[in-house]
Design a protein around this motif. Structure first.
Motif, PDB file in Angstrom:
ATOM      1  N   GLU A  19     -38.006 -78.949   2.618  1.00 47.90           N
ATOM      2  CA  GLU A  19     -39.421 -78.495   2.476  1.00 47.90           C
ATOM      3  C   GLU A  19     -39.543 -76.743   2.405  1.00 47.90           C
ATOM      4  O   GLU A  19     -39.069 -76.001   2.828  1.00 47.90           O
ATOM      5  CB  GLU A  19     -40.054 -78.562   4.157  1.00 47.90           C
ATOM      6  CG  GLU A  19     -40.068 -80.025   4.654  1.00 47.90           C
ATOM      7  CD  GLU A  19     -41.148 -81.130   2.922  1.00 47.90           C
ATOM      8  OE1 GLU A  19     -42.647 -80.568   3.118  1.00 47.90           O
ATOM      9  OE2 GLU A  19     -40.701 -82.255   3.148  1.00 47.90           O
ATOM     10  N   GLY A  20     -40.784 -77.041   1.617  1.00 51.75           N
ATOM     11  CA  GLY A  20     -41.525 -75.010   1.574  1.00 51.75           C
ATOM     12  C   GLY A  20     -41.262 -74.843  -0.297  1.00 51.75           C
ATOM     13  O   GLY A  20     -41.525 -75.582  -0.812  1.00 51.75           O
ATOM     14  N   HIS A  89     -39.166 -71.332  -8.477  1.00 44.65           N
ATOM     15  CA  HIS A  89     -38.251 -70.565  -8.391  1.00 44.65           C
ATOM     16  C   HIS A  89     -37.125 -71.197  -9.273  1.00 44.65           C
ATOM     17  O   HIS A  89     -36.066 -72.258  -8.948  1.00 44.65           O
ATOM     18  CB  HIS A  89     -37.452 -70.367  -7.150  1.00 44.65           C
ATOM     19  CG  HIS A  89     -38.663 -69.720  -6.285  1.00 44.65           C
ATOM     20  ND1 HIS A  89     -39.054 -67.697  -6.598  1.00 44.65           N
ATOM     21  CD2 HIS A  89     -39.604 -69.904  -5.386  1.00 44.65           C
ATOM     22  CE1 HIS A  89     -40.465 -67.679  -5.977  1.00 44.65           C
ATOM     23  NE2 HIS A  89     -40.488 -68.067  -4.662  1.00 44.65           N
ATOM     24  N   VAL A  90     -36.936 -71.064 -10.446  1.00 42.33           N
ATOM     25  CA  VAL A  90     -35.404 -71.719 -11.012  1.00 42.33           C
ATOM     26  C   VAL A  90     -34.168 -70.445 -10.926  1.00 42.33           C
ATOM     27  O   VAL A  90     -34.734 -69.703 -11.500  1.00 42.33           O
ATOM     28  CB  VAL A  90     -36.474 -71.346 -12.829  1.00 42.33           C
ATOM     29  CG1 VAL A  90     -35.274 -72.323 -13.772  1.00 42.33           C
ATOM     30  CG2 VAL A  90     -37.428 -72.309 -12.758  1.00 42.33           C
ATOM     31  N   ALA A  91     -33.281 -71.407 -10.587  1.00 40.06           N
ATOM     32  CA  ALA A  91     -31.564 -70.617 -10.869  1.00 40.06           C
ATOM     33  C   ALA A  91     -30.868 -71.620 -11.879  1.00 40.06           C
ATOM     34  O   ALA A  91     -31.033 -72.966 -11.631  1.00 40.06           O
ATOM     35  CB  ALA A  91     -31.485 -70.823  -9.552  1.00 40.06           C
ATOM     36  N   GLY A  92     -30.682 -71.360 -13.124  1.00 43.63           N
ATOM     37  CA  GLY A  92     -29.252 -71.746 -13.313  1.00 43.63           C
ATOM     38  C   GLY A  92     -28.133 -71.184 -14.028  1.00 43.63           C
ATOM     39  O   GLY A  92     -27.984 -69.856 -13.656  1.00 43.63           O
ATOM     40  N   ASP A 259     -31.777 -66.498  -1.725  1.00 40.01           N
ATOM     41  CA  ASP A 259     -32.845 -66.423  -0.471  1.00 40.01           C
ATOM     42  C   ASP A 259     -33.092 -64.858  -0.250  1.00 40.01           C
ATOM     43  O   ASP A 259     -34.337 -65.315  -0.381  1.00 40.01           O
ATOM     44  CB  ASP A 259     -31.919 -67.521   0.695  1.00 40.01           C
ATOM     45  CG  ASP A 259     -32.744 -67.570   1.692  1.00 40.01           C
ATOM     46  OD1 ASP A 259     -34.240 -67.140   1.760  1.00 40.01           O
ATOM     47  OD2 ASP A 259     -32.746 -66.722   2.935  1.00 40.01           O
ATOM     48  N   GLU A 260     -32.448 -63.908  -0.296  1.00 40.62           N
ATOM     49  CA  GLU A 260     -33.335 -63.121  -0.073  1.00 40.62           C
ATOM     50  C   GLU A 260     -34.260 -62.685  -1.450  1.00 40.62           C
ATOM     51  O   GLU A 260     -35.306 -62.185  -1.373  1.00 40.62           O
ATOM     52  CB  GLU A 260     -32.202 -61.558   0.228  1.00 40.62           C
ATOM     53  CG  GLU A 260     -32.906 -60.223   0.389  1.00 40.62           C
ATOM     54  CD  GLU A 260     -31.613 -58.964   0.116  1.00 40.62           C
ATOM     55  OE1 GLU A 260     -31.356 -57.715   0.128  1.00 40.62           O
ATOM     56  OE2 GLU A 260     -30.539 -59.518  -1.000  1.00 40.62           O
ATOM     57  N   PHE A 261     -33.983 -62.415  -2.827  1.00 42.50           N
ATOM     58  CA  PHE A 261     -34.484 -62.437  -3.574  1.00 42.50           C
ATOM     59  C   PHE A 261     -36.242 -63.348  -4.125  1.00 42.50           C
ATOM     60  O   PHE A 261     -36.898 -62.684  -3.971  1.00 42.50           O
ATOM     61  CB  PHE A 261     -33.627 -62.432  -5.060  1.00 42.50           C
ATOM     62  CG  PHE A 261     -34.645 -62.813  -6.459  1.00 42.50           C
ATOM     63  CD1 PHE A 261     -34.767 -61.548  -6.700  1.00 42.50           C
ATOM     64  CD2 PHE A 261     -34.900 -64.193  -6.371  1.00 42.50           C
ATOM     65  CE1 PHE A 261     -35.990 -61.372  -7.658  1.00 42.50           C
ATOM     66  CE2 PHE A 261     -35.314 -64.004  -7.900  1.00 42.50           C
ATOM     67  CZ  PHE A 261     -35.801 -62.667  -8.820  1.00 42.50           C
ATOM     68  N   TRP A 262     -35.677 -64.794  -3.440  1.00 38.62           N
ATOM     69  CA  TRP A 262     -37.202 -65.515  -3.099  1.00 38.62           C
ATOM     70  C   TRP A 262     -37.912 -64.640  -1.907  1.00 38.62           C
ATOM     71  O   TRP A 262     -39.035 -64.598  -2.776  1.00 38.62           O
ATOM     72  CB  TRP A 262     -35.915 -66.754  -2.797  1.00 38.62           C
ATOM     73  CG  TRP A 262     -35.636 -67.431  -4.588  1.00 38.62           C
ATOM     74  CD1 TRP A 262     -35.730 -66.841  -5.629  1.00 38.62           C
ATOM     75  CD2 TRP A 262     -34.973 -67.956  -4.388  1.00 38.62           C
ATOM     76  NE1 TRP A 262     -35.342 -67.920  -6.174  1.00 38.62           N
ATOM     77  CE2 TRP A 262     -34.736 -68.732  -5.604  1.00 38.62           C
ATOM     78  CE3 TRP A 262     -34.443 -69.329  -3.049  1.00 38.62           C
ATOM     79  CZ2 TRP A 262     -33.803 -69.707  -6.270  1.00 38.62           C
ATOM     80  CZ3 TRP A 262     -33.329 -69.722  -4.022  1.00 38.62           C
ATOM     81  CH2 TRP A 262     -33.058 -70.612  -5.284  1.00 38.62           C
ATOM     82  N   ARG A 263     -38.033 -64.623  -1.389  1.00 38.72           N
ATOM     83  CA  ARG A 263     -37.980 -64.472   0.379  1.00 38.72           C
ATOM     84  C   ARG A 263     -39.249 -62.433  -0.364  1.00 38.72           C
ATOM     85  O   ARG A 263     -40.315 -62.824   0.224  1.00 38.72           O
ATOM     86  CB  ARG A 263     -37.212 -63.450   1.598  1.00 38.72           C
ATOM     87  CG  ARG A 263     -37.353 -65.555   2.134  1.00 38.72           C
ATOM     88  CD  ARG A 263     -36.177 -64.617   3.038  1.00 38.72           C
ATOM     89  NE  ARG A 263     -34.844 -66.073   3.953  1.00 38.72           N
ATOM     90  CZ  ARG A 263     -35.693 -66.569   5.411  1.00 38.72           C
ATOM     91  NH1 ARG A 263     -36.538 -65.796   5.452  1.00 38.72           N
ATOM     92  NH2 ARG A 263     -35.210 -67.324   5.434  1.00 38.72           N
TER      93      ARG A 263
END
Length: 267
Positions: A19-20, A89-92, A259-263
């Motif tokens: 969730e989030g 947020h997309v990570a590849g 996580d730091e980047f997204w936060r």
């Protein structure tokens, strides 16, 4: 719990946990949802994580003809729309990072940010030659284990080989009930050899973090840096002792960094 999402005539296997804020994970050459297990387990307490099997991998079939990165990017867009996930947020990683680039160029409204692991703007001659060697190894190896033993020399650090981690990954891959055919593997590989985004990366407006493994023999750090230079405002970082897939080898470190980047973006 997994489900299929329809993209035209193609049914794409997806899994979603947590969730989030929404995150979409895009795997590389032949990789399935399971390649992201450390992220699905480690980040679901803060994000709604979505992963999927690319066409021709795992539980998603390969349509007739030669696939293109553009078609795979449209598949990713169909997953986001089909699950009502937008923007994400997309990570590849590796080939998945190229799909992520193309997704952002073709469907910018769906992408909140980008994390590109082990990426490139266009294959240089060295990387194309390496892909040709992968191609004939896939064709001529005496069995699947022998091919994976060769291929994973390019993917994981000596540390992972010597610890027994790679041997376990191979055992798990051979036991996986939805193995990719050699033909589909080669189609997937060929799609990336001819694809390039170098001339278009300047159009990307999404905040971007580019990560490279310092000892990655395939998508070498200078290739990742070339991507970051072309995307306005992109951050570029090298993980000095890591190879092609640090999100599997050092998942706690990798998860903490993204996580730091997204936060920072969420505020």
């Amino acid at each position: 719990m997994g489900r299929y999402v329809q993209a035209g005539d193609l049914d794409i296997w997806t899994e979603q946990v947590g969730e989030g804020p929404d995150v979409l994970l895009i795997g590389g050459l032949g990789d399935t949802v399971e390649s992201w297990q450390f992220q699905l387990d480690g980040l679901a307490n803060r994000y709604r994580m979505t992963a999927f099997d690319n066409r021709g991998a795992g539980r998603t079939s390969m349509p007739e003809g030669q696939p293109t990165v553009a078609a795979m990017a449209d598949d990713a867009a169909a997953v986001l729309r089909g699950l009502s996930v937008s923007p994400a947020h997309v990570a590849g990683f590796s080939g998945g990072s190229i799909i992520a680039q193309e997704l952002t160029l073709r469907h910018p409204e769906l992408v909140r940010s980008l994390v590109l692991q082990s990426t490139w703007p266009a294959m240089d001659e060295y990387m194309k030659t390496l892909c040709r060697s992968i191609r004939w190894q896939a064709t001529l190896a005496p069995d699947e284990r022998a091919f994976l033993e060769f291929f994973f020399l390019l993917v994981y650090t000596p540390r992972a080989h010597n610890s027994g981690m790679v041997s376990q990954i191979i055992d798990d891959a051979l036991a996986f009930p939805y193995q990719q055919s050699t033909g589909d593997f080669l189609k997937f590989l060929d799609a990336f050899v001819v694809h390039e985004t170098a001339s278009r990366l300047g159009q990307i407006k999404a905040p971007t973090l580019v990560l490279a493994g310092g000892v990655d023999p395939m998508s070498r750090p200078e290739l990742g840096e070339a991507v970051a230079r072309r995307i306005p405002g992109a951050q570029f970082e090298v993980m000095p002792e890591e190879s092609h897939q640090p999100f599997q080898e050092i998942p706690e470190v990798w998860n903490a960094r993204v996580d730091e980047f997204w936060r920072q973006l969420i505020g």
